[in-house]
Design an enzyme around this catalytic site. Structure first.
Site, PDB file in Angstrom:
ATOM      1  CB  SER A   1      -2.341   0.955   1.083  1.00  0.00           C
ATOM      2  OG  SER A   1      -2.357   1.010  -0.420  1.00  0.00           O
TER       3      SER A   1
ATOM      4  CD  GLU B   1       3.621   0.034   2.156  1.00  0.00           C
ATOM      5  OE1 GLU B   1       3.715  -1.015   0.901  1.00  0.00           O
ATOM      6  OE2 GLU B   1       2.444   0.731   2.170  1.00  0.00           O
TER       7      GLU B   1
ATOM      8  CG  HIS C   1       0.707  -3.536  -0.700  1.00  0.00           C
ATOM      9  ND1 HIS C   1       1.625  -2.045   0.276  1.00  0.00           N
ATOM     10  CD2 HIS C   1      -0.620  -3.274  -0.818  1.00  0.00           C
ATOM     11  CE1 HIS C   1       0.624  -1.235  -0.222  1.00  0.00           C
ATOM     12  NE2 HIS C   1      -0.366  -1.696  -0.915  1.00  0.00           N
TER      13      HIS C   1
END
Length: 346
Positions: free
Chosen positions: A142, A246, A316
């Site tokens: 992230s 992502e 995630h």
């Protein structure tokens, strides 16, 4: 990425010494030789830090238990319970924990308890010389993307885009983390998580955007962070790289905007290939005048004419693999795999 907070200026406070020191690193450096950390072993001491957003007590307790269940010893950062608005302490407190973890000779790995906003604030003030002198396994995903990319470019350190310490460590997640970080397999094939995921879970759906098999240096991370770093000395350079990306909770038009930004700043058109993970919650809402997520990605990447897939098992999501930044890897769209072509640790 939907941060759910408005960005606001934070007082720098005691960060001034770091700011003055960090001014020495304001130019883009040539890529250094790849620096592989020592593999992680059971019984090793791991530093648990929060370089981004604040972690509540329940999340911290889960993070510690996850690492102890792996047979690791855990040392939490001095400021891991600090809180300054929505970030985990002031910039200087988060830097202090980061630097202390790399400087401590007993610590064998630095594991981020969670991601969340705040990491990009630290980049100009990190002591990259300290990190290069003390290479260690560094883990997270992230917003941790910012640190991975900066470490790779400024020190050559291989970082591990994998679960944060408070993640759900499913059998799939554990299998590939152990193979890459603890066993250090010379080659390792990462398949889809289909065998582990619920067949009715619409997240785990693979699609080929352009067929082919290609090799390249594996670089990437969270799309929002890659876009946020564009135009800085830490920004992505996709030329001849196998790019993985992502994101979560971004509408297709925002995915379009970020990919467009990277097309214009990061040389996406010269990438070797694209290995896209799972963009959870990134579809249009009912009634939106919008392309679908897949149509958006195809629109922004199709003219690169290189192999590209969507739906690999990272992002995630519960079942996520661990991808080492900077190592050579192969994307095979027919086999639906990423294969690491070298060990990421020594």
């Amino acid at each position: 990425m939907n941060r759910r907070f408005f960005t606001r200026n934070l007082a720098l406070g005691t960060a001034i010494p770091y700011l003055l020191n960090g001014q020495k690193s304001n130019r883009r450096h040539e890529r250094l030789a790849l620096l592989k950390p020592a593999r992680l072993n059971r019984g090793d001491l791991v530093a648990l830090i929060t370089p981004g957003s604040y972690i509540p007590d329940a999340g911290l307790e889960k993070a510690v238990k996850n690492l102890e269940d792996l047979g690791l010893r855990v040392a939490t950062g001095k400021n891991v319970r600090a809180k300054y608005g929505f970030v985990a302490g002031t910039d200087s407190q988060r830097l202090e924990d980061l630097h202390a973890a790399f400087a401590n000779p007993e610590v064998k790995a630095v594991w981020c308890a969670r991601g969340g906003y705040g990491c990009t604030r630290l980049l100009p003030y990190i002591d990259y010389h300290l990190i290069r002198k003390n290479p260690k396994v560094f883990i997270g995903y992230s917003d941790i993307t910012a640190l991975h990319l900066a470490f790779l470019q400024k020190t050559g350190l291989v970082g591990f885009h994998g679960p944060v310490a408070q993640s759900s460590f499913t059998p799939y997640t554990l299998e590939h983390f152990v193979a890459v970080v603890m066993e250090g397999q010379a080659t390792h094939t990462i398949p889809l998580a289909e065998a582990y995921a619920n067949p009715e879970d619409s997240l785990y759906k693979f699609s080929t955007l352009r067929k082919g098999r290609v090799q390249g240096e594996l670089v990437g991370g969270n799309l929002s962070l890659l876009a946020a770093m564009a135009g800085t000395e830490f920004g992505l350079d996709a030329r001849n790289k196998l790019i993985f990306m992502e994101d979560i909770e971004e509408k297709p038009y925002r995915v379009d905007r970020m990919l467009t930004q990277l097309r214009q700043s990061a040389h996406l058109h010269q990438a070797a290939g694209f290995a896209l993970g799972i963009f959870a919650g990134c579809g249009p809402e009912e009634g939106d005048d919008s392309l679908t997520l897949q149509e958006t990605i195809i629109d922004r990447l199709a003219d690169t004419n290189v192999p590209a897939v969507y739906g690999l098992s990272f992002g995630h999501i519960s079942h996520q693999c661990t991808l080492p930044m900077g190592v050579m890897a192969e994307l095979d769209t027919e086999a639906q795999t990423i294969r690491l072509l070298e060990s990421a640790v020594r």
